[in-house]
Design a protein around this motif. Structure first.
Motif, PDB file in Angstrom:
ATOM      1  N   LEU A 105       0.825  -1.206   0.000  1.00  0.00           N
ATOM      2  CA  LEU A 105       0.000   0.000   0.000  1.00  0.00           C
ATOM      3  C   LEU A 105       0.861   1.260   0.000  1.00  0.00           C
ATOM      4  CD1 LEU A 105      -2.774  -0.972   2.582  1.00  0.00           C
ATOM      5  CD2 LEU A 105      -3.101  -0.555   0.143  1.00  0.00           C
ATOM      6  N   LEU A 106       1.884   1.273   0.820  1.00  0.00           N
ATOM      7  CA  LEU A 106       2.787   2.427   0.877  1.00  0.00           C
ATOM      8  C   LEU A 106       3.484   2.631  -0.467  1.00  0.00           C
ATOM      9  CD1 LEU A 106       4.200   4.683   2.438  1.00  0.00           C
ATOM     10  CD2 LEU A 106       5.845   2.982   3.268  1.00  0.00           C
ATOM     11  N   GLU A 107       3.917   1.536  -1.057  1.00  0.00           N
ATOM     12  CA  GLU A 107       4.598   1.605  -2.351  1.00  0.00           C
ATOM     13  C   GLU A 107       3.692   2.201  -3.422  1.00  0.00           C
ATOM     14  OE1 GLU A 107       7.326  -1.622  -4.330  1.00  0.00           O
ATOM     15  OE2 GLU A 107       5.240  -2.137  -4.712  1.00  0.00           O
ATOM     16  N   GLN A 108       2.412   1.800  -3.427  1.00  0.00           N
ATOM     17  CA  GLN A 108       1.487   2.306  -4.444  1.00  0.00           C
ATOM     18  C   GLN A 108       1.159   3.780  -4.215  1.00  0.00           C
ATOM     19  OE1 GLN A 108       0.905   0.334  -7.144  1.00  0.00           O
ATOM     20  NE2 GLN A 108       2.358  -0.907  -5.956  1.00  0.00           N
ATOM     21  N   LEU A 109       0.987   4.179  -2.965  1.00  0.00           N
ATOM     22  CA  LEU A 109       0.736   5.589  -2.692  1.00  0.00           C
ATOM     23  C   LEU A 109       1.899   6.454  -3.180  1.00  0.00           C
ATOM     24  CD1 LEU A 109      -0.817   5.338   0.885  1.00  0.00           C
ATOM     25  CD2 LEU A 109      -1.975   6.147  -1.186  1.00  0.00           C
ATOM     26  N   LYS A 110       3.109   5.985  -2.933  1.00  0.00           N
ATOM     27  CA  LYS A 110       4.283   6.721  -3.395  1.00  0.00           C
ATOM     28  C   LYS A 110       4.357   6.734  -4.925  1.00  0.00           C
ATOM     29  CE  LYS A 110       7.253   6.202   0.666  1.00  0.00           C
ATOM     30  NZ  LYS A 110       8.546   5.680   1.182  1.00  0.00           N
ATOM     31  N   ALA A 111       3.919   5.638  -5.546  1.00  0.00           N
ATOM     32  CA  ALA A 111       3.934   5.568  -7.010  1.00  0.00           C
ATOM     33  C   ALA A 111       2.943   6.561  -7.615  1.00  0.00           C
ATOM     34  CB  ALA A 111       3.618   4.152  -7.472  1.00  0.00           C
ATOM     35  N   PHE A 112       1.776   6.692  -6.995  1.00  0.00           N
ATOM     36  CA  PHE A 112       0.802   7.684  -7.472  1.00  0.00           C
ATOM     37  C   PHE A 112       1.364   9.101  -7.310  1.00  0.00           C
ATOM     38  CE2 PHE A 112      -2.594   4.384  -6.513  1.00  0.00           C
ATOM     39  CZ  PHE A 112      -2.976   4.223  -7.838  1.00  0.00           C
ATOM     40  N   LYS A 113       2.047   9.332  -6.211  1.00  0.00           N
ATOM     41  CA  LYS A 113       2.574  10.678  -5.963  1.00  0.00           C
ATOM     42  C   LYS A 113       3.711  11.024  -6.916  1.00  0.00           C
ATOM     43  CE  LYS A 113       3.842  13.859  -2.288  1.00  0.00           C
ATOM     44  NZ  LYS A 113       3.887  14.101  -0.828  1.00  0.00           N
ATOM     45  N   SER A 114       4.552  10.052  -7.229  1.00  0.00           N
ATOM     46  CA  SER A 114       5.692  10.303  -8.110  1.00  0.00           C
ATOM     47  C   SER A 114       5.310  10.296  -9.587  1.00  0.00           C
ATOM     48  CB  SER A 114       6.772   9.245  -7.878  1.00  0.00           C
ATOM     49  OG  SER A 114       6.350   7.981  -8.380  1.00  0.00           O
ATOM     50  N   GLY A 115       4.144   9.724  -9.889  1.00  0.00           N
ATOM     51  CA  GLY A 115       3.732   9.603 -11.281  1.00  0.00           C
ATOM     52  C   GLY A 115       4.125   8.286 -11.905  1.00  0.00           C
ATOM     53  N   ALA A 116       4.782   7.416 -11.143  1.00  0.00           N
ATOM     54  CA  ALA A 116       5.154   6.102 -11.666  1.00  0.00           C
ATOM     55  C   ALA A 116       3.910   5.274 -11.975  1.00  0.00           C
ATOM     56  CB  ALA A 116       6.034   5.351 -10.657  1.00  0.00           C
ATOM     57  N   ARG A 117       2.843   5.556 -11.241  1.00  0.00           N
ATOM     58  CA  ARG A 117       1.546   4.947 -11.533  1.00  0.00           C
ATOM     59  C   ARG A 117       0.586   6.077 -11.846  1.00  0.00           C
ATOM     60  NH1 ARG A 117      -1.860   0.537  -7.838  1.00  0.00           N
ATOM     61  NH2 ARG A 117      -3.602   0.374  -9.305  1.00  0.00           N
ATOM     62  N   ASN A 118      -0.011   6.042 -13.021  1.00  0.00           N
ATOM     63  CA  ASN A 118      -0.781   7.172 -13.532  1.00  0.00           C
ATOM     64  C   ASN A 118      -2.276   7.009 -13.260  1.00  0.00           C
ATOM     65  OD1 ASN A 118      -1.467   9.500 -14.905  1.00  0.00           O
ATOM     66  ND2 ASN A 118      -1.489   8.510 -16.914  1.00  0.00           N
ATOM     67  N   ASN A 119      -2.810   7.920 -12.440  1.00  0.00           N
ATOM     68  CA  ASN A 119      -4.250   7.957 -12.181  1.00  0.00           C
ATOM     69  C   ASN A 119      -4.577   9.363 -11.707  1.00  0.00           C
ATOM     70  OD1 ASN A 119      -6.654   7.778 -10.176  1.00  0.00           O
ATOM     71  ND2 ASN A 119      -6.789   5.868 -11.332  1.00  0.00           N
ATOM     72  N   ALA A 120      -5.410  10.057 -12.464  1.00  0.00           N
ATOM     73  CA  ALA A 120      -5.676  11.468 -12.179  1.00  0.00           C
ATOM     74  C   ALA A 120      -6.314  11.676 -10.808  1.00  0.00           C
ATOM     75  CB  ALA A 120      -6.576  12.050 -13.262  1.00  0.00           C
ATOM     76  N   ILE A 121      -7.240  10.791 -10.438  1.00  0.00           N
ATOM     77  CA  ILE A 121      -7.906  10.941  -9.146  1.00  0.00           C
ATOM     78  C   ILE A 121      -6.918  10.750  -8.004  1.00  0.00           C
ATOM     79  CG2 ILE A 121      -9.648   9.980  -7.595  1.00  0.00           C
ATOM     80  CD1 ILE A 121     -11.296   9.234 -10.043  1.00  0.00           C
ATOM     81  N   MET A 122      -6.149   9.667  -8.082  1.00  0.00           N
ATOM     82  CA  MET A 122      -5.212   9.382  -7.002  1.00  0.00           C
ATOM     83  C   MET A 122      -4.071  10.400  -6.947  1.00  0.00           C
ATOM     84  SD  MET A 122      -6.201   7.088  -5.016  1.00  0.00           S
ATOM     85  CE  MET A 122      -4.655   7.063  -4.106  1.00  0.00           C
ATOM     86  N   ALA A 123      -3.666  10.901  -8.078  1.00  0.00           N
ATOM     87  CA  ALA A 123      -2.609  11.926  -8.092  1.00  0.00           C
ATOM     88  C   ALA A 123      -3.034  13.128  -7.270  1.00  0.00           C
ATOM     89  CB  ALA A 123      -2.285  12.334  -9.524  1.00  0.00           C
ATOM     90  N   GLY A 124      -4.300  13.520  -7.418  1.00  0.00           N
ATOM     91  CA  GLY A 124      -4.809  14.650  -6.649  1.00  0.00           C
ATOM     92  C   GLY A 124      -4.938  14.330  -5.174  1.00  0.00           C
ATOM     93  N   MET A 125      -5.326  13.093  -4.858  1.00  0.00           N
ATOM     94  CA  MET A 125      -5.530  12.702  -3.463  1.00  0.00           C
ATOM     95  C   MET A 125      -4.219  12.640  -2.674  1.00  0.00           C
ATOM     96  SD  MET A 125      -8.785  12.410  -3.060  1.00  0.00           S
ATOM     97  CE  MET A 125      -8.887  11.572  -1.488  1.00  0.00           C
ATOM     98  N   VAL A 126      -3.158  12.220  -3.326  1.00  0.00           N
ATOM     99  CA  VAL A 126      -1.887  12.036  -2.602  1.00  0.00           C
ATOM    100  C   VAL A 126      -0.957  13.244  -2.701  1.00  0.00           C
ATOM    101  CG1 VAL A 126      -1.983   9.545  -2.974  1.00  0.00           C
ATOM    102  CG2 VAL A 126      -0.668  10.968  -4.570  1.00  0.00           C
ATOM    103  N   ALA A 127      -1.322  14.221  -3.506  1.00  0.00           N
ATOM    104  CA  ALA A 127      -0.423  15.347  -3.774  1.00  0.00           C
ATOM    105  C   ALA A 127       0.102  16.016  -2.512  1.00  0.00           C
ATOM    106  CB  ALA A 127      -1.129  16.380  -4.655  1.00  0.00           C
ATOM    107  N   ASN A 128      -0.758  16.156  -1.513  1.00  0.00           N
ATOM    108  CA  ASN A 128      -0.358  16.869  -0.300  1.00  0.00           C
ATOM    109  C   ASN A 128      -0.078  15.944   0.881  1.00  0.00           C
ATOM    110  OD1 ASN A 128      -0.598  19.499  -1.460  1.00  0.00           O
ATOM    111  ND2 ASN A 128      -2.833  19.346  -1.250  1.00  0.00           N
ATOM    112  N   LEU A 129       0.013  14.643   0.625  1.00  0.00           N
ATOM    113  CA  LEU A 129       0.300  13.702   1.700  1.00  0.00           C
ATOM    114  C   LEU A 129       1.809  13.644   1.964  1.00  0.00           C
ATOM    115  CD1 LEU A 129      -2.002  10.637   0.886  1.00  0.00           C
ATOM    116  CD2 LEU A 129      -2.434  12.515   2.484  1.00  0.00           C
TER     117      LEU A 129
END
Length: 219
Positions: A61-85
């Protein structure tokens, strides 16, 4: 050996040092409120469009959250959700959801036999190894290796992810097709690239109805 290369990659991942998240589950519960609309307050998603997070391995779970934040995993909704985490926020969320119990769905009886056969035995003729080799005989995953738990997950979501890996593995990208490329050593892209629509649907359905026993539940 037919799957020698895959086993070498698997061994390399398992041998790598496991950096376990130092998350606070209680803090994660408070921080999980914005996640509830898509993933459910306890991590059991109300819709197959979004994954259930309950019972998932904390490192994954931690790895995927970091992937969404870095852009390694592309998802517009999740990118916005994790941007400020912060890193601590992500660790806390991962710890919270990992402690919850997933509620399995209902597999299609017509697909259970084919799905179980592929999950447990693979398809040697077409070079597809058994899914259970990485994700566990009960679909519980291998937390230390960051291999996700799949048992009880929505069939719709599993099917979409397998097709996203397959699209990346084959390179046959449609105009609106989601592609996923954040798998270690392209393991899932290689495997999913060999799977048919029928095989993907069957194994996804089988996994949806699979109950996962968490560590410590058994006496």
């Amino acid at each position: 050996m037919k799957f020698f290369k895959l086993f070498v990659l698997l061994a390399a991942v398992l041998a790598a040092p496991a950096a376990l998240a130092a998350g606070d589950a209680e803090a994660g519960k408070e921080k999980a409120t914005p996640c509830a609309a898509c993933h459910g307050q306890d991590g059991n998603s109300p819709s197959g469009q979004y994954p259930s997070l309950a019972g998932q391995g904390e490192p994954y779970l931690l790895e995927q959250l970091k992937a969404f934040k870095s852009g390694a995993r592309n998802n517009a909704i999740m990118a916005g959700m994790v941007a400020n985490l912060s890193d601590q926020d992500m660790q806390d969320l991962a710890a919270y959801f990992a402690e919850q119990s997933i509620q399995p769905g209902q597999a299609d009886p017509k697909l259970v036999e084919a799905g179980e056969r592929l999950y447990r035995g693979g398809d040697v003729k077409n070079g597809i190894p058994a899914c259970s080799g990485c994700h566990g005989p009960g679909g519980q995953g291998v937390a230390a290796a960051h291999f996700p738990a799949l048992g009880g997950q929505h069939a719709e979501y599993l099917e979409a992810q397998l097709k996203a890996f397959r699209a990346a593995g084959r390179g046959d990208l449609g105009d609106n097709l989601v592609v996923r490329e954040n798998d270690p050593q392209a393991m899932m892209r290689t495997i999913a690239g060999k799977m048919s629509d029928g095989q993907i649907k069957a194994v996804a359905s089988f996994l949806s109805g699979l109950s996962v026993e968490k560590e410590g539940d058994a006496e």
